[in-house]
Design an enzyme around this catalytic site. Sequence first.
Site, mmCIF file in Angstrom:
data_model
loop_
_atom_site.group_PDB
_atom_site.id
_atom_site.type_symbol
_atom_site.label_atom_id
_atom_site.label_comp_id
_atom_site.label_asym_id
_atom_site.label_seq_id
_atom_site.Cartn_x
_atom_site.Cartn_y
_atom_site.Cartn_z
ATOM 1 N N THR A 282 34.105 41.515 -40.178
ATOM 2 C CA THR A 282 34.213 40.783 -41.155
ATOM 3 C C THR A 282 35.773 40.004 -40.922
ATOM 4 O O THR A 282 36.635 40.943 -40.780
ATOM 5 C CB THR A 282 34.114 41.167 -42.514
ATOM 6 O OG1 THR A 282 35.104 42.365 -42.790
ATOM 7 C CG2 THR A 282 32.509 41.888 -42.621
ATOM 8 N N ASP A 283 36.013 38.950 -41.379
ATOM 9 C CA ASP A 283 37.337 38.428 -41.658
ATOM 10 C C ASP A 283 38.124 39.500 -42.932
ATOM 11 O O ASP A 283 37.255 40.024 -43.711
ATOM 12 C CB ASP A 283 37.599 37.248 -41.921
ATOM 13 C CG ASP A 283 39.028 36.674 -41.913
ATOM 14 O OD1 ASP A 283 39.887 37.680 -41.249
ATOM 15 O OD2 ASP A 283 39.154 35.498 -41.569
ATOM 16 N N TRP A 284 39.184 39.546 -42.892
ATOM 17 C CA TRP A 284 40.156 40.834 -43.479
ATOM 18 C C TRP A 284 39.971 40.687 -44.964
ATOM 19 O O TRP A 284 41.030 40.481 -45.588
ATOM 20 C CB TRP A 284 41.357 40.589 -43.001
ATOM 21 C CG TRP A 284 41.868 41.677 -41.720
ATOM 22 C CD1 TRP A 284 42.725 42.438 -41.512
ATOM 23 C CD2 TRP A 284 40.893 41.584 -40.373
ATOM 24 N NE1 TRP A 284 42.924 42.988 -40.340
ATOM 25 C CE2 TRP A 284 41.741 42.469 -39.611
ATOM 26 C CE3 TRP A 284 39.719 41.040 -39.723
ATOM 27 C CZ2 TRP A 284 41.295 42.802 -38.261
ATOM 28 C CZ3 TRP A 284 39.586 41.301 -38.861
ATOM 29 C CH2 TRP A 284 40.164 42.218 -37.834
#
Length: 753
Positions: free
Chosen positions: A257-259
């Site tokens: 997942t993006d952060w």
Amino acid sequence: MNRFFISLACLTLIGTGVSAQPKLTENNIPDVVKAMTTEEKAHFVVGVRYHEPPYKGKYLDGTGGVTYPIPRLGIPSIVMMDGPVGIRLDNNHTTCFPTGLLTAASWDKEIARKIGEAIGEESIDMGNDVILGPGMNILRNPLCGRNFEYFSEDPVLTGLIAAAYVNGVQSKGVGTSAKHFAANSQETNRLDGDSRLDTRTLREIYTKAFELCVRDSKPWTVMASYNYLNGEYTQENRGLLTDILRSEFGFDGLVVTDWTGKRNTPKQLNAGSDLLMGGHPNQTEHILECLKNGTMKMDDLDRACTKLLELIVKTPAFKGNKRTLKPDLRSHAKLARETAADGMVLLKNNGTLPFLPSKTALFGVYSYNTIQGGNGAAWVNSPHVINISDALQAQGFKLDSNLEELYVFYSAYISRDLKYNHKVNVHVGDAQKPELEITLPLIKASARDNDLAIITLGRISGEARDRILSKEFLLQEDETNLLETVCDEFHALGKKVVVVLNVCSPVETASWKDLPDAILCAWLPGEEGGNAIADVLTGKVNPSGRLPMTFPIDYFDAAGAEDFPYNFVSDKANESVVHPERRGLPLKNIAYTDYTEGIYVGYRYFCTNRKDVSYPFGYGLSYTSFSYSKPVVKVKGDKLTATVTVTNMGSIPGKEAVGFYVNAPLGSFKDKPSMELKEFGKTGLLQPGESQTLTFTVPIRQLASFNSDKSRWETAKGTYKAYFGADATKPAAEATFKVSAKNYPANRVCEPR
Ligand code: BGC
């Protein structure tokens, strides 16, 4: 090892006995998953806070993320570093390669592969296991703050350049993360904005690039973006991550997942997200809680652990790599220079270029402060940045010393304001430096004393903020004044003026492009940018870049231009989080963005509607000229093979970028774009009179359009037209071919609500 680790390890040891504990190998992943305790699994799929004990001090500052180690099972942490154009570290030098937009402008897969290889090598040196790139979102609008990281408005150019980059990195035994999946083409409210688009558009434009990249390069990971897609976060979207990405595209790597920690954890895991980054302890607690209360399935957690272990066994960390912290900066600087020159686009030349070193009046703050790249995840702490001024002097130009002194002083002065210091401002986007006002007498004197003038106009952008139409797309008064006065004064004495665009994305050109004699679009060209620009201006390199994105006459000419936060000025520097007073309000282009142009992004709109542009997609001049002959397309089975011969007709060597565009019959569709890029390639350096035949192979399925009602790709029966040449508005050769109708079923997913 902290106390928590030790007690966990002891509990497990009592239960299983030391000898029964498998140590991770490539062949025993199911056994290792079985041997993991529930707590270990819940920690494993969540990234660790590497700045805090027990990890503190082990990892380089600026590292993107680190995974949870389980030493008793032989599972090491792996490291993920940004970003697409070089390894982003705060205190260690690495090479800053040209930005994605320039790489795509080369129309050369080989260039992308070479950059990827070098970043792979530097990853090994810096102890990195997965590079958080390529950034491959579609350039839907010239104002997206991260356009420079991405490749193109076209999914085929994007997907195939991305694939070449991935193949380069992964050939060195280092992973990649194709990001950000999907429809993440704006930065304003990037954590929570809803991209609303129809299914055909999603399939033909926004997921197509990822489909091609997965098909041709099998990235080890794909990064799920921050945004919502039709009302559902992409990270929680099973249709997107499992039904499309895995089942249809055949992706068998890991989804990271993006952060952000702010999502519904069980929903993310159920959707197909495998590794939750950057990682927050709450997420581990949430997993354990949901397993207990039955709102999460152990199967989802086991799948995520399996995917992560499959990734880990491929990494340098698992194979025992010891970082040297000594990347080959010297040979990579050479590569950065060569690759940068290959993607620069000559927009105008009335015979002025190339020129020999001479007495030159160099104007513009960015001539002396050349921008290597953008900010945020794609920023790189390079060992040096070659300014245009340095490079011209090194190649024998004699610069006007009055101007030089003024600009150098001004640059030093303005950089003391932190707002203009990219090293401090790395996450928020560097501010545009105002131009220095040069007085008329000084411009007159420089016109008298020099042989020619070069003016550099610069634009920088970065993560978390989109560019502002009025301030960043349009030229500012100080820039227009400089341009007009320099052109007037130099032309009055019969001397030439060249404009260099050191820009992150298109700027308005139509209103002023008649003024100078030549315009070179040099993009954000990496640490060696100045040298590469000088190489092109002097003809050491014959320019062969072609625009990967349309330059419109007026911003509002493009379909969907209104459906973007084009003049959104945030009251916070970092607009990832919309101002509290606006958060949650149903604000158009902030809370949600309607992709009203549908599939008609960029040239698909302009060409189909025969609308004039300032510079079209695929446009670019050379110092030589080429002719095209023998265009042929043959269909055999489920593939077509297209060939065309390109000949250098001029008197100096040069390379030619060639696009293979197709116009398809409508079939069951009411409309289709008048032409779509299906493949592309580049000749080698052709000597005068030399010819080369380029061959493109395209699966027939890639000619299909997406029928949303029937959830299937359809190739229409009939006669197709093929166009060869890079410039979408001026095909250099044409051919026709016939295809029979065929349908390719797809999953019905991600429908707009
Ligand atoms: C960016 C990603 C990046 C990640 C890790 C995020 O904010 O959107 O592109 O890879 O941070 O630094």
